[in-house]
Structures are given as structure tokens and as C-alpha cells.
Design a protein around this motif. Structure first.
Motif, PDB file in Angstrom:
ATOM      1  N   LEU A 135       0.672  -1.122   0.014  1.00  0.00           N
ATOM      2  CA  LEU A 135       0.096   0.075  -0.026  1.00  0.00           C
ATOM      3  C   LEU A 135       0.876   1.251  -0.164  1.00  0.00           C
ATOM      4  O   LEU A 135       0.397   2.198  -0.432  1.00  0.00           O
ATOM      5  CB  LEU A 135      -0.947   0.001   1.304  1.00  0.00           C
ATOM      6  N   SER A 136       2.011   1.214   0.272  1.00  0.00           N
ATOM      7  CA  SER A 136       2.755   2.289   0.569  1.00  0.00           C
ATOM      8  C   SER A 136       3.014   3.209  -0.789  1.00  0.00           C
ATOM      9  O   SER A 136       3.111   4.461  -0.636  1.00  0.00           O
ATOM     10  CB  SER A 136       4.431   1.856   1.124  1.00  0.00           C
ATOM     11  N   TYR A 137       3.253   2.484  -1.943  1.00  0.00           N
ATOM     12  CA  TYR A 137       3.449   3.492  -3.042  1.00  0.00           C
ATOM     13  C   TYR A 137       2.049   4.283  -3.427  1.00  0.00           C
ATOM     14  O   TYR A 137       2.208   5.437  -3.913  1.00  0.00           O
ATOM     15  CB  TYR A 137       3.758   2.535  -4.282  1.00  0.00           C
ATOM     16  N   PRO A 138       0.893   3.608  -3.450  1.00  0.00           N
ATOM     17  CA  PRO A 138      -0.101   4.279  -3.645  1.00  0.00           C
ATOM     18  C   PRO A 138      -0.599   5.494  -2.822  1.00  0.00           C
ATOM     19  O   PRO A 138      -0.956   6.650  -3.011  1.00  0.00           O
ATOM     20  CB  PRO A 138      -1.392   3.331  -3.531  1.00  0.00           C
ATOM     21  N   LEU A 139      -0.108   5.207  -1.489  1.00  0.00           N
ATOM     22  CA  LEU A 139      -0.256   6.254  -0.555  1.00  0.00           C
ATOM     23  C   LEU A 139       0.738   7.406  -0.643  1.00  0.00           C
ATOM     24  O   LEU A 139       0.300   8.738  -0.699  1.00  0.00           O
ATOM     25  CB  LEU A 139       0.105   5.897   0.794  1.00  0.00           C
ATOM     26  N   TRP A 140       1.973   7.241  -1.140  1.00  0.00           N
ATOM     27  CA  TRP A 140       2.945   8.058  -1.635  1.00  0.00           C
ATOM     28  C   TRP A 140       2.304   9.086  -2.663  1.00  0.00           C
ATOM     29  O   TRP A 140       2.418  10.201  -2.888  1.00  0.00           O
ATOM     30  CB  TRP A 140       4.201   7.692  -1.859  1.00  0.00           C
ATOM     31  N   ALA A 141       2.107   8.389  -3.636  1.00  0.00           N
ATOM     32  CA  ALA A 141       1.435   9.088  -4.860  1.00  0.00           C
ATOM     33  C   ALA A 141       0.261   9.759  -4.654  1.00  0.00           C
ATOM     34  O   ALA A 141       0.140  10.929  -5.155  1.00  0.00           O
ATOM     35  CB  ALA A 141       1.041   7.846  -5.657  1.00  0.00           C
ATOM     36  N   ILE A 142      -0.808   9.302  -3.772  1.00  0.00           N
ATOM     37  CA  ILE A 142      -1.763  10.305  -3.402  1.00  0.00           C
ATOM     38  C   ILE A 142      -1.451  11.369  -2.729  1.00  0.00           C
ATOM     39  O   ILE A 142      -1.750  12.493  -2.865  1.00  0.00           O
ATOM     40  CB  ILE A 142      -2.763   9.423  -2.598  1.00  0.00           C
ATOM     41  N   GLY A 143      -0.751  11.262  -1.658  1.00  0.00           N
ATOM     42  CA  GLY A 143      -0.002  12.546  -1.069  1.00  0.00           C
ATOM     43  C   GLY A 143       0.825  13.426  -1.811  1.00  0.00           C
ATOM     44  O   GLY A 143       0.686  14.656  -1.641  1.00  0.00           O
ATOM     45  N   ILE A 144       1.463  12.879  -2.519  1.00  0.00           N
ATOM     46  CA  ILE A 144       2.336  13.931  -3.544  1.00  0.00           C
ATOM     47  C   ILE A 144       1.507  14.688  -4.577  1.00  0.00           C
ATOM     48  O   ILE A 144       1.623  15.657  -4.725  1.00  0.00           O
ATOM     49  CB  ILE A 144       3.459  13.082  -4.299  1.00  0.00           C
ATOM     50  N   ALA A 145       0.586  13.954  -5.143  1.00  0.00           N
ATOM     51  CA  ALA A 145      -0.314  14.474  -5.996  1.00  0.00           C
ATOM     52  C   ALA A 145      -1.144  15.514  -5.684  1.00  0.00           C
ATOM     53  O   ALA A 145      -1.037  16.656  -6.009  1.00  0.00           O
ATOM     54  CB  ALA A 145      -1.152  13.518  -6.848  1.00  0.00           C
ATOM     55  N   SER A 146      -1.588  15.393  -4.380  1.00  0.00           N
ATOM     56  CA  SER A 146      -2.482  16.209  -3.664  1.00  0.00           C
ATOM     57  C   SER A 146      -1.618  17.559  -3.045  1.00  0.00           C
ATOM     58  O   SER A 146      -2.041  18.592  -3.472  1.00  0.00           O
ATOM     59  CB  SER A 146      -3.152  15.582  -2.319  1.00  0.00           C
ATOM     60  N   PHE A 147      -0.280  17.190  -2.629  1.00  0.00           N
ATOM     61  CA  PHE A 147       0.466  18.477  -2.377  1.00  0.00           C
ATOM     62  C   PHE A 147       0.714  19.181  -3.809  1.00  0.00           C
ATOM     63  O   PHE A 147       0.523  20.534  -3.423  1.00  0.00           O
ATOM     64  CB  PHE A 147       1.732  17.796  -1.846  1.00  0.00           C
ATOM     65  N   VAL A 148       1.010  18.693  -4.685  1.00  0.00           N
ATOM     66  CA  VAL A 148       1.556  19.498  -5.891  1.00  0.00           C
ATOM     67  C   VAL A 148       0.385  20.006  -6.348  1.00  0.00           C
ATOM     68  O   VAL A 148       0.373  21.248  -6.746  1.00  0.00           O
ATOM     69  CB  VAL A 148       2.087  18.538  -6.869  1.00  0.00           C
ATOM     70  N   ILE A 149      -0.918  19.369  -6.545  1.00  0.00           N
ATOM     71  CA  ILE A 149      -1.876  20.179  -7.285  1.00  0.00           C
ATOM     72  C   ILE A 149      -2.592  21.216  -6.189  1.00  0.00           C
ATOM     73  O   ILE A 149      -3.084  22.120  -6.720  1.00  0.00           O
ATOM     74  CB  ILE A 149      -3.049  18.856  -7.377  1.00  0.00           C
ATOM     75  N   SER A 150      -2.590  20.891  -4.932  1.00  0.00           N
ATOM     76  CA  SER A 150      -2.881  22.221  -3.851  1.00  0.00           C
ATOM     77  C   SER A 150      -2.137  23.385  -4.204  1.00  0.00           C
ATOM     78  O   SER A 150      -2.721  24.426  -4.266  1.00  0.00           O
ATOM     79  CB  SER A 150      -2.812  21.637  -2.601  1.00  0.00           C
ATOM     80  N   VAL A 151      -0.603  23.313  -4.297  1.00  0.00           N
ATOM     81  CA  VAL A 151       0.082  24.441  -4.494  1.00  0.00           C
ATOM     82  C   VAL A 151      -0.076  25.127  -5.805  1.00  0.00           C
ATOM     83  O   VAL A 151      -0.253  26.208  -5.613  1.00  0.00           O
ATOM     84  CB  VAL A 151       1.657  23.895  -4.217  1.00  0.00           C
ATOM     85  N   THR A 152      -0.345  24.181  -6.788  1.00  0.00           N
ATOM     86  CA  THR A 152      -0.641  24.882  -8.301  1.00  0.00           C
ATOM     87  C   THR A 152      -1.930  25.483  -8.233  1.00  0.00           C
ATOM     88  O   THR A 152      -2.053  26.736  -8.626  1.00  0.00           O
ATOM     89  CB  THR A 152      -0.799  23.556  -9.260  1.00  0.00           C
ATOM     90  N   GLY A 153      -2.960  24.754  -7.713  1.00  0.00           N
ATOM     91  CA  GLY A 153      -4.300  25.690  -7.320  1.00  0.00           C
ATOM     92  C   GLY A 153      -4.141  26.889  -6.884  1.00  0.00           C
ATOM     93  O   GLY A 153      -4.850  27.720  -7.145  1.00  0.00           O
ATOM     94  N   SER A 154      -3.323  26.896  -5.614  1.00  0.00           N
ATOM     95  CA  SER A 154      -3.455  28.051  -4.852  1.00  0.00           C
ATOM     96  C   SER A 154      -2.716  29.171  -5.618  1.00  0.00           C
ATOM     97  O   SER A 154      -3.339  30.588  -5.657  1.00  0.00           O
ATOM     98  CB  SER A 154      -2.442  28.015  -3.570  1.00  0.00           C
ATOM     99  N   ILE A 155      -1.565  28.818  -6.425  1.00  0.00           N
ATOM    100  CA  ILE A 155      -1.070  29.875  -7.199  1.00  0.00           C
ATOM    101  C   ILE A 155      -1.899  30.502  -8.174  1.00  0.00           C
ATOM    102  O   ILE A 155      -1.937  31.665  -8.741  1.00  0.00           O
ATOM    103  CB  ILE A 155       0.277  29.498  -7.718  1.00  0.00           C
TER     104      ILE A 155
END
Length: 192
Positions: A135-155
Motif C-alpha cells: 500500500l505504500s506506493y499508492p499512499l505516497w502517490a496520493i499524498g504527492i499528487a495532492s500536495f503538488v496540485i494544491s500548491v498549483t491551485g493556490s497559485i
């Protein structure tokens, strides 16, 4: 799940974070890296933690979680959305109820936008993810995608807020309520 499926899932879970981040960026009208990174961190953390919680509790709590998760998400998002709409109609901007710089608001948004990820975690338990290591890879992917997409959305939100001089509490409140209604309807239709 294939590599592509995991990342598509991660991006689709992050869409609500993106929408909320755009709205927050518009409200703030300027780049505030500390706030954007804090929001992105908590969005990524909760988006990754909720599937883990869902996966861990799937065998014993599955029926309890699925019965109420959509109502909790709807309630939290509707509450914040109504507060934003109310703040739009107030004359004095200092009385604004929705402040995306407050940790309590960020945490509430992170929880509310990650409720769907809880259900994804439950599905992980029944689709071959039998160990925490798998499960570790999907969890990392979900966390990273949410982080990057959130920063992008804020900008993006800051750019549109400055460019069009938008005061977006009304729109943001409607968006939050809309996300809550979408979550509620999707879950209610799934059960019929």
C-alpha cells in the motif's frame, strides 16, 4: 493496480483539493508560500492517511464508515461554504468568517476533502493490497499528487484573483457546498 491507474486515482482524489486551493488563492490575492505549503501539506497528509485508515479498518468497521462518510464530508463542506457565503455579504471585511490562513480552517478542509479517500482505502483492502508495504506506493502517490496540485491551485487562484480583482467568498462558498453535494449524491446513488 498499474502505475498509470495509481496516478490517475491520485490525481482524481486531489481535484477537490485543487478547487479549494484555487478558491483560497483568490481570497488571499497574493502568494503566501507559508500558507500555501501548509495547506498543501495537510491536504497531502490527509489524502494519504485516509486510505490507510480505510484500509486498516476495512475488515471490522467497513459497514460503519461507508454508512456515514458522505454525510460527514457534506456537513463539513456545507458548514464552511455557508460561512464563506455569509462573509461575502458582510460589510466589514474584518468580520470575515472564512480565513484560509487559520489552521482550524485548513484542517477542516483537509478532512472534508479527504473523506472520499477513506472509501478508496476500503476498496484497497478488497483489491489485492494485503500488506502495508504493498500500500505504500499508492499512499505516497496520493499524498504527492495532492500536495503538488494544491500548491498549483493556490497559485492559479492568486493569479485569477489579481487579474480579475475577484472577491470570491460567495463563489468559494458555493463551490464548497457543491463539492459536498457531489460527494453526497455520488454515495447515495452508489448505494441504490
Amino acid at each position: 493496480m498499474s502505475f498509470a491507474e495509481i496516478w490517475l486515482l491520485a490525481v482524481s482524489l486531489a481535484i477537490d483539493c485543487f478547487t479549494v486551493s484555487v478558491t483560497s488563492g483568490i481570497i488571499l490575492h497574493r502568494i503566501r508560500w507559508g500558507i500555501f505549503l501548509k495547506m498543501a501539506f495537510f491536504f497531502g497528509l490527509f489524502q494519504a492517511a485516509m486510505p490507510l485508515i480505510g484500509w486498516a479498518g476495512a475488515s471490522s468497521f467497513n459497514h460503519l464508515i461507508e454508512a456515514y462518510d458522505h454525510w460527514i464530508a457534506f456537513g463539513l463542506l456545507a458548514f464552511l461554504g455557508i460561512r464563506m457565503i455569509r462573509s461575502h455579504f458582510r460589510e466589514d471585511e474584518e468580520q470575515c468568517c472564512f480565513d484560509p490562513t487559520r489552521l482550524s480552517v485548513i484542517l477542516t478542509l483537509a478532512i472534508a476533502t479527504s473523506i472520499d479517500a477513506l472509501a478508496v482505502g476500503i476498496s484497497f483492502a478488497f483489491t489485492g493490497f494485503n500488506t502495508l508495504a504493498s500500500l505504500s506506493y499508492p499512499l505516497w502517490a496520493i499524498g504527492i499528487a495532492s500536495f503538488v496540485i494544491s500548491v498549483t491551485g493556490s497559485i492559479i487562484g492568486v493569479f485569477f484573483g489579481k487579474r480579475f480583482n475577484l472577491r470570491m467568498e460567495l463563489f468559494g462558498g458555493l463551490v464548497l457546498i457543491g463539492i459536498g453535494v457531489k460527494i453526497l449524491i455520488e454515495h447515495l446513488l452508489q448505494n441504490h
